[in-house]
Design a protein around this motif. Structure first.
Motif, short mmCIF file in Angstrom:
data_model
loop_
_atom_site.label_atom_id
_atom_site.label_comp_id
_atom_site.label_asym_id
_atom_site.label_seq_id
_atom_site.Cartn_x
_atom_site.Cartn_y
_atom_site.Cartn_z
N ARG A 143 114.43 53.21 4.63
CA ARG A 143 115.70 54.31 4.49
C ARG A 143 115.11 55.80 4.46
O ARG A 143 115.01 56.73 5.13
N GLU A 144 113.81 55.89 3.82
CA GLU A 144 113.04 57.28 3.33
C GLU A 144 112.28 57.57 4.77
O GLU A 144 112.38 58.53 5.23
N HIS A 145 111.91 56.42 5.50
CA HIS A 145 111.08 56.60 6.60
C HIS A 145 111.96 57.06 7.71
O HIS A 145 111.72 57.94 8.52
N GLN A 146 113.29 56.44 7.61
CA GLN A 146 114.39 56.95 8.75
C GLN A 146 114.32 58.38 8.58
O GLN A 146 114.44 59.16 9.63
N ILE A 147 114.51 59.08 7.36
CA ILE A 147 114.73 60.51 7.04
C ILE A 147 113.63 61.22 7.54
O ILE A 147 113.57 62.25 8.03
N ASP A 148 112.36 60.77 7.11
CA ASP A 148 111.10 61.43 7.54
C ASP A 148 111.10 61.45 9.11
O ASP A 148 110.63 62.50 9.77
N ILE A 149 111.57 60.48 9.93
CA ILE A 149 111.36 60.44 11.43
C ILE A 149 112.10 61.71 11.74
O ILE A 149 111.89 62.29 12.90
N ILE A 150 113.49 61.80 11.30
CA ILE A 150 114.55 62.89 11.78
C ILE A 150 113.70 64.16 11.56
O ILE A 150 113.79 65.23 12.34
N SER A 151 113.12 64.30 10.31
CA SER A 151 112.33 65.50 9.98
C SER A 151 111.22 65.75 10.78
O SER A 151 111.39 67.03 11.59
N HIS A 152 110.52 65.12 11.36
CA HIS A 152 109.42 64.93 12.24
C HIS A 152 109.90 65.44 13.83
O HIS A 152 109.18 66.32 14.63
#
Length: 236
Positions: A143-152
């Motif tokens: 879930r954290e990685h999902q948000i990080d992808i959106i940020s990137h």
């Protein structure tokens, strides 16, 4: 980069095949539809602003929703090596983020659909059973990685729209793409570019979304959460 993008596509295709074998694809579609509605409610203040509407629609329709992406993905597999030669690196990075996000989101959605199928068979999805499914699936790191992808992805798109001539390149490639049977892929690229070009400041859209989504994720997965009283999800 091209091979990595193809890998994301093969991953989501394999997951779709498995979901069909397990009989959970209809639930996944219901789940994705509910999530799109939830996103629009959570970020209603952004969705109501004219300059953010195309970007919100792109996220909901092209990256996160129940739309059939099989034609777009098949197009990509066919031409991604050629695209890698003509598109700027930042555009390829943005495409990689988009396809990576699509694959990870589908993986998480399938896990939730299996929980819903087992614990709430035949029931419509709502904020209460969604929250229970979310917590029971867990997978905080994903879930954290999902948000990080959106940020990137937001960072990459901020740079892509500033590249001189990129808009004209996409516009001029429409007819050749149509003749080559690649219209679905071209429309995806064109809508994405136009949506974020209209923003001007991409981060003014991305950052509020990230802050709210991270807060919802952290609350839903908190050890102190009591359901249904403390459910952070809006009524949809």
């Amino acid at each position: 980069m091209a091979q990595q993008i193809i890998k994301h596509i093969h991953r989501v295709n394999a997951l779709r095949d498995l979901a069909n074998q397990l009989g959970v694809m209809p639930i996944i579609h219901q789940l994705q539809h509910w999530q799109c509605e939830r996103l629009l409610v959570t970020h209603d203040d952004l969705a109501q602003q004219k300059r953010y509407q195309k970007a919100m629609a792109f996220f909901v329709d092209e990256l996160y929703g129940p739309k059939d992406f099989s034609q777009r993905d098949a197009d990509l597999v066919r031409v991604i090596p050629k695209l890698a030669k003509v598109l700027p690196d930042k555009a390829m990075n943005a495409m990689d983020d988009a396809l990576s996000l699509n694959a990870l989101s589908f993986d998480l959605d399938m896990a939730m659909a299996q929980y819903l199928q087992g614990h709430f068979p035949g029931e419509p999805i709502n904020r209460d059973n969604y929250a229970l499914a979310y917590r029971n699936v867990g997978r905080m790191e994903d879930r954290e990685h999902q948000i990080d992808i959106i940020s990137h992805l937001g960072d990459q798109l901020s740079d892509v729209i500033k590249i001189r001539g990129i808009g004209m390149l996409i516009s001029l490639s429409r007819r050749p793409a149509k003749l080559a049977g690649l219209l679905a892929l071209h429309e995806f690229l064109e809508r994405g570019f136009n949506a974020f070009k209209a923003l001007g400041d991409v981060q003014s859209f991305i950052q509020p979304v990230l802050v709210r989504e991270k807060a919802i994720m952290q609350t839903l997965l908190s050890d102190d959460l009591t359901l249904p009283e403390d459910n952070p999800l809006p009524k949809v």
